[in-house]
Design a protein around this motif. Structure first.
Motif, PDB file in Angstrom:
ATOM      1  N   MET A   1       0.812  -1.214   0.000  1.00  0.00           N
ATOM      2  CA  MET A   1       0.000   0.000   0.000  1.00  0.00           C
ATOM      3  C   MET A   1       0.850   1.270   0.000  1.00  0.00           C
ATOM      4  O   MET A   1       0.391   2.313  -0.444  1.00  0.00           O
ATOM      5  N   LYS A   2       2.060   1.212   0.508  1.00  0.00           N
ATOM      6  CA  LYS A   2       2.881   2.415   0.593  1.00  0.00           C
ATOM      7  C   LYS A   2       3.143   3.009  -0.783  1.00  0.00           C
ATOM      8  O   LYS A   2       3.313   4.224  -0.926  1.00  0.00           O
ATOM      9  N   GLU A   3       3.165   2.156  -1.815  1.00  0.00           N
ATOM     10  CA  GLU A   3       3.426   2.634  -3.162  1.00  0.00           C
ATOM     11  C   GLU A   3       2.311   3.557  -3.641  1.00  0.00           C
ATOM     12  O   GLU A   3       2.527   4.422  -4.498  1.00  0.00           O
ATOM     13  N   ALA A   4       1.095   3.380  -3.120  1.00  0.00           N
ATOM     14  CA  ALA A   4      -0.065   4.162  -3.566  1.00  0.00           C
ATOM     15  C   ALA A   4      -0.232   5.467  -2.805  1.00  0.00           C
ATOM     16  O   ALA A   4      -1.118   6.263  -3.128  1.00  0.00           O
ATOM     17  N   LEU A   5       0.603   5.735  -1.814  1.00  0.00           N
ATOM     18  CA  LEU A   5       0.405   6.904  -0.971  1.00  0.00           C
ATOM     19  C   LEU A   5       0.513   8.204  -1.753  1.00  0.00           C
ATOM     20  O   LEU A   5      -0.151   9.190  -1.419  1.00  0.00           O
ATOM     21  N   GLY A   6       1.320   8.232  -2.785  1.00  0.00           N
ATOM     22  CA  GLY A   6       1.538   9.452  -3.554  1.00  0.00           C
ATOM     23  C   GLY A   6       0.303   9.986  -4.240  1.00  0.00           C
ATOM     24  O   GLY A   6       0.277  11.140  -4.694  1.00  0.00           O
ATOM     25  N   THR A   7      -0.759   9.185  -4.308  1.00  0.00           N
ATOM     26  CA  THR A   7      -2.005   9.638  -4.927  1.00  0.00           C
ATOM     27  C   THR A   7      -2.900  10.380  -3.938  1.00  0.00           C
ATOM     28  O   THR A   7      -3.964  10.876  -4.327  1.00  0.00           O
ATOM     29  N   TYR A   8      -2.464  10.466  -2.682  1.00  0.00           N
ATOM     30  CA  TYR A   8      -3.264  11.131  -1.655  1.00  0.00           C
ATOM     31  C   TYR A   8      -2.631  12.462  -1.253  1.00  0.00           C
ATOM     32  O   TYR A   8      -1.437  12.681  -1.475  1.00  0.00           O
ATOM     33  N   PRO A   9      -3.423  13.388  -0.654  1.00  0.00           N
ATOM     34  CA  PRO A   9      -2.903  14.728  -0.354  1.00  0.00           C
ATOM     35  C   PRO A   9      -1.703  14.687   0.585  1.00  0.00           C
ATOM     36  O   PRO A   9      -1.686  13.943   1.568  1.00  0.00           O
ATOM     37  N   GLU A  10      -0.719  15.493   0.273  1.00  0.00           N
ATOM     38  CA  GLU A  10       0.451  15.647   1.130  1.00  0.00           C
ATOM     39  C   GLU A  10       0.234  16.889   1.986  1.00  0.00           C
ATOM     40  O   GLU A  10       0.096  17.989   1.467  1.00  0.00           O
ATOM     41  N   ILE A  11       0.166  16.706   3.307  1.00  0.00           N
ATOM     42  CA  ILE A  11      -0.146  17.806   4.215  1.00  0.00           C
ATOM     43  C   ILE A  11       0.771  17.749   5.431  1.00  0.00           C
ATOM     44  O   ILE A  11       1.356  16.709   5.747  1.00  0.00           O
ATOM     45  N   PRO A  12       0.922  18.866   6.158  1.00  0.00           N
ATOM     46  CA  PRO A  12       1.673  18.839   7.422  1.00  0.00           C
ATOM     47  C   PRO A  12       0.981  17.924   8.426  1.00  0.00           C
ATOM     48  O   PRO A  12      -0.228  17.705   8.356  1.00  0.00           O
ATOM     49  N   MET A  13       1.746  17.456   9.385  1.00  0.00           N
ATOM     50  CA  MET A  13       1.186  16.606  10.426  1.00  0.00           C
ATOM     51  C   MET A  13       0.090  17.355  11.174  1.00  0.00           C
ATOM     52  O   MET A  13       0.320  18.417  11.749  1.00  0.00           O
ATOM     53  N   PRO A  14      -1.149  16.846  11.180  1.00  0.00           N
ATOM     54  CA  PRO A  14      -2.236  17.534  11.901  1.00  0.00           C
ATOM     55  C   PRO A  14      -2.072  17.384  13.411  1.00  0.00           C
ATOM     56  O   PRO A  14      -1.409  16.458  13.891  1.00  0.00           O
ATOM     57  N   ASP A  15      -2.694  18.304  14.138  1.00  0.00           N
ATOM     58  CA  ASP A  15      -2.624  18.238  15.594  1.00  0.00           C
ATOM     59  C   ASP A  15      -3.519  17.145  16.141  1.00  0.00           C
ATOM     60  O   ASP A  15      -3.195  16.504  17.135  1.00  0.00           O
ATOM     61  N   ASN A  16      -4.679  16.935  15.471  1.00  0.00           N
ATOM     62  CA  ASN A  16      -5.614  15.943  15.981  1.00  0.00           C
ATOM     63  C   ASN A  16      -6.494  15.440  14.860  1.00  0.00           C
ATOM     64  O   ASN A  16      -6.724  16.133  13.865  1.00  0.00           O
ATOM     65  N   HIS A  17      -6.952  14.217  14.978  1.00  0.00           N
ATOM     66  CA  HIS A  17      -7.987  13.658  14.124  1.00  0.00           C
ATOM     67  C   HIS A  17      -9.085  13.130  15.030  1.00  0.00           C
ATOM     68  O   HIS A  17      -8.823  12.306  15.912  1.00  0.00           O
ATOM     69  N   LYS A  18     -10.311  13.605  14.816  1.00  0.00           N
ATOM     70  CA  LYS A  18     -11.420  13.161  15.647  1.00  0.00           C
ATOM     71  C   LYS A  18     -11.891  11.774  15.208  1.00  0.00           C
ATOM     72  O   LYS A  18     -11.869  11.449  14.027  1.00  0.00           O
ATOM     73  N   PRO A  19     -12.334  10.954  16.151  1.00  0.00           N
ATOM     74  CA  PRO A  19     -12.815   9.611  15.792  1.00  0.00           C
ATOM     75  C   PRO A  19     -14.056   9.655  14.908  1.00  0.00           C
ATOM     76  O   PRO A  19     -14.908  10.534  15.047  1.00  0.00           O
ATOM     77  N   MET A  20     -14.142   8.711  14.003  1.00  0.00           N
ATOM     78  CA  MET A  20     -15.364   8.435  13.257  1.00  0.00           C
ATOM     79  C   MET A  20     -16.070   7.304  13.999  1.00  0.00           C
ATOM     80  O   MET A  20     -15.449   6.285  14.317  1.00  0.00           O
ATOM     81  N   LEU A  21     -17.347   7.475  14.298  1.00  0.00           N
ATOM     82  CA  LEU A  21     -18.048   6.542  15.167  1.00  0.00           C
ATOM     83  C   LEU A  21     -19.081   5.736  14.392  1.00  0.00           C
ATOM     84  O   LEU A  21     -19.681   6.241  13.433  1.00  0.00           O
ATOM     85  N   PRO A  22     -19.326   4.504  14.809  1.00  0.00           N
ATOM     86  CA  PRO A  22     -20.364   3.701  14.147  1.00  0.00           C
ATOM     87  C   PRO A  22     -21.760   4.095  14.615  1.00  0.00           C
ATOM     88  O   PRO A  22     -21.969   4.465  15.771  1.00  0.00           O
TER      89      PRO A  22
END
Length: 222
Positions: A1-22
């Motif tokens: 999967m690492k080979e496919a990472l270049g197709t996704y947005p390159e951004i600075p490290m975010p401070d937080n990611h909120k959980p997605m809940l079921p």
């Protein structure tokens, strides 16, 4: 999967990611093509931010338990790649069973049980925002991360899934008195801070709930 990472947005490290809940699903367990099914773990949702060998756990569920959890920061400090991991922090016995009681009150935990961070998703890796990567591919990336960094760590495991056969897994969870299952669309993207219809929580109606569950429910933490 690492080979496919270049197709996704390159951004600075975010401070937080909120959980997605079921979303709570009130119908019966189901089998469905294109869906994956995981055990519903009985613990606290916990995001793990790793950057430049600095580790930060974040979860409002864990308020009051930070001292217990923070001691495991060293288990992640060897990680070189910056990443955001989504996990369920729980106490698990030798059979893979989890209960909130065992985390809140360790004296209730059976012998041979241990705190585990059960990794179920990755939203940022290296310098790429992978939230729009399909869940199936994010899981594969998560397996590769775990194989590289956590293969021999008993406190860090990846939550695996089975495809299509939700009824079979649900019946197993009922047999061993576990909370239920989570059904997830394998092509779903990760949307921060929402209760998503692409992820469904199917509860075991016969599950013996934790005596602490009402307290956390009142705080809107469960």
């Amino acid at each position: 999967m690492k080979e496919a990472l270049g197709t996704y947005p390159e951004i600075p490290m975010p401070d937080n990611h909120k959980p997605m809940l079921p979303r709570l699903y009130r119908g019966p367990a189901f089998d469905r093509e294109g869906w994956g099914f995981e055990p519903k773990l009985d613990g606290f949702n916990c995001t793990i931010r790793i950057d430049n060998r600095s580790v930060r756990f974040r979860s409002k569920d864990l308020a009051g338990f930070n001292i217990v959890i923070d001691q495991f920061a060293q288990n992640f400090k060897h990680v070189i790649d910056p990443m955001f991991l989504m996990s369920e922090a729980c106490v698990m016995n030798q059979y893979g069973n989890t209960r909130l009681d065992w985390l809140v009150n360790p004296s209730l935990a059976p012998e041979n049980s241990t705190i585990r961070f059960c990794l179920y998703d990755v939203t940022y890796f290296d310098r790429y925002d992978v939230k729009t990567m399909p869940l199936r591919d994010r899981k594969q990336l998560l397996y590769e991360i775990a194989e590289k960094y956590f293969r021999d760590d008993p406190h860090i495991v990846v939550v695996t899934y089975i495809e299509e056969k939700g009824i079979e897994l649900f019946n197993l969870m009922k047999e061993i008195d576990q909370e239920g299952i989570v059904a997830k669309k394998l092509n779903s993207i990760y949307v921060e801070g929402v209760t998503s219809p692409s992820w469904l929580k199917i509860k075991n109606p016969d599950y013996t709930p934790s005596e602490y569950a009402p307290f956390f429910s009142r705080r809107n933490l469960k």
